[in-house]
Design a protein around this motif. Structure first.
Motif, mmCIF file in Angstrom:
data_model
loop_
_atom_site.group_PDB
_atom_site.id
_atom_site.type_symbol
_atom_site.label_atom_id
_atom_site.label_comp_id
_atom_site.label_asym_id
_atom_site.label_seq_id
_atom_site.Cartn_x
_atom_site.Cartn_y
_atom_site.Cartn_z
ATOM 1 N N TYR A 234 -35.557 -36.359 -16.885
ATOM 2 C CA TYR A 234 -35.399 -37.653 -16.203
ATOM 3 C C TYR A 234 -34.625 -37.460 -14.797
ATOM 4 C CZ TYR A 234 -32.704 -42.172 -15.569
ATOM 5 O OH TYR A 234 -32.290 -43.248 -15.239
ATOM 6 N N ARG A 240 -37.127 -41.638 -12.914
ATOM 7 C CA ARG A 240 -38.447 -41.461 -13.539
ATOM 8 C C ARG A 240 -38.570 -40.459 -14.717
ATOM 9 N NH1 ARG A 240 -42.327 -39.116 -9.404
ATOM 10 N NH2 ARG A 240 -44.016 -39.398 -11.306
ATOM 11 N N ASN A 348 -41.449 -46.167 -17.136
ATOM 12 C CA ASN A 348 -41.273 -45.554 -15.743
ATOM 13 C C ASN A 348 -41.717 -47.024 -14.865
ATOM 14 O OD1 ASN A 348 -40.486 -43.109 -16.246
ATOM 15 N ND2 ASN A 348 -42.444 -42.489 -16.372
#
Length: 397
Positions: A234, A240, A348
């Motif tokens: 992460y 993201r 995302n």
């Protein structure tokens, strides 16, 4: 002899609007709702006998609340103070029950791990605190001190001698600091971890969706379809997630995850990429850090303190992932993997960085509390001549 006339009730527009809300309330006490409806009917000009029929109460009840409102207004609809029934248990008895609840059952010779209200009531009677006492009475006594001995919470004490130093490094990275210097625009912070043993449980009967007055129903019987591990990295500041599934965890799956991240931009050409990991076997110690740097020269592995995985932000994402796989109802491991990867793409699209609230200042407060606790323990337990130094003091030395 003149017949007494009903008291005249006149409401303002504001009072009428407020009373109408109360009259149709589903949360207000029922007695209050009935009294408000009596006043509203009286304001409409209904007789006491008519109101009694409409509200299904006794005529004297209508006279009482109509008269009280005419004399005192809204305060007249409240119950008057009552003396109530004399207490059955003295303050000393209540204190003895509270003191008993604040002891572990094993300290009193009772073969239990935790007290229940029923067990406490039985023990209080057995000790002669009272001739008779119910479990509900015990609960009311303990509620005054917000005591719930039938509940428990686990905790773990800091035992990593380098806790403060390691935690400060991680928290500094979250604030875009490293060795007291701000990170540049081409430096990134990655939080990585493995979520192990995600099972595929094929239910023997299809799950039923929620319905009217019915929650979702999942059959208890299932067939095991194996388990897999979900590895994820992460980006703390970019929000993201990069994930992959593997039959098991280990050095090779973790390095495959690192390859997946470091092979793409902007990480491939970044000045430095900091990898925050815990002390799991896949990435434990200096050997793991050297292995990562040897493979990717711009990668720096940063370990959280031992038993402090809560400092790793990926754990927050995994708590969200848990909602994706619960309740567990998958026909195969392929379906589990497809679900995880699909959720990762969806996450995302809208993800934002977590609002991390535990800062370096909070760490200083925590370390200070640990020092005070260990010094107190040291004062009472340290043998003569012992040169023991608390872990928190070692960390800040």
């Amino acid at each position: 002899m003149p017949v007494p006339r009903a008291r005249q009730i006149v409401l303002t527009a504001c009072e009428r609007r407020r009373f109408k809300q109360l009259a149709h309330s589903h949360t207000a006490p029922y007695q209050q709702v009935v009294r408000v409806r009596i006043v509203l009917d009286a304001a409409h000009g209904y007789s006491n006998a008519r109101i009694a029929l409409r509200q299904r109460v006794h005529l004297d009840t209508v006279r009482r609340w109509r008269g009280r409102y005419a004399d005192q207004g809204i305060d007249g609809l409240k119950d008057r103070p009552r003396s109530g029934r004399p207490p059955r248990f003295t303050s000393v008895q209540r204190a003895e029950v509270t003191a008993l609840a604040c002891q572990l059952p094993t300290e009193t010779g009772t073969p239990l791990s935790r007290w229940s209200s029923t067990d406490l009531a039985r023990e209080a009677v057995g000790r002669g605190i009272a001739e008779a006492m119910s479990a509900s009475t015990v609960r009311r006594i303990l509620a005054a001190d917000v005591l719930k001995p039938w509940q428990h919470a686990s905790w773990i004490f800091v035992r990593d001698p380098g806790f403060a130093t390691k935690a400060a490094r991680v928290l500094g990275l979250y604030q875009r600091l490293w060795d007291g210097q701000p990170l540049t625009g081409d430096e990134y912070v990655i939080s990585a971890e493995e979520k192990t043993s995600i099972q595929a449980r094929c239910r023997c009967h299809p799950s039923l969706p929620p319905g009217t007055a019915r929650m979702m129903r999942v059959n208890h019987d299932y067939e095991r379809g194996g388990a897999l591990a979900y590895l994820a990295a992460y980006d703390v500041h970019q929000a993201r997630v990069f994930g992959r599934c593997s039959p098991k965890t280990g050095i090779i799956p973790f390095m495959d995850l690192a390859e997946q991240v470091m092979a793409q931009e902007p990480y491939a050409s970044a000045r430095r990429v900091f990898w925050v990991v815990d002390n799991g076997s896949s990435h434990r110690g200096k050997a793991a850090a050297d292995r990562l740097t040897a493979r990717f020269p711009n990668a720096v592995m940063v370990h959280t303190p031992v038993h402090a995985s809560w400092l790793n932000q990926i754990e927050i994402f995994f708590s969200i992932v848990q909602l994706v796989v619960t309740p567990n109802d998958f026909t195969s491991l392929d379906q589990v993997e497809d679900r995880l990867i699909a959720f990762e793409r969806r996450y995302n699209e809208t993800a934002r960085p977590f609002r991390w609230k535990f800062t370096l200042a909070d760490l200083e407060d925590l370390v200070a509390r640990i020092e005070r606790h260990e010094q107190k323990e040291l004062h009472f337990q340290q043998p003569a001549g012992c040169d023991y130094q608390p872990a928190a003091l070692q960390a800040t030395a």
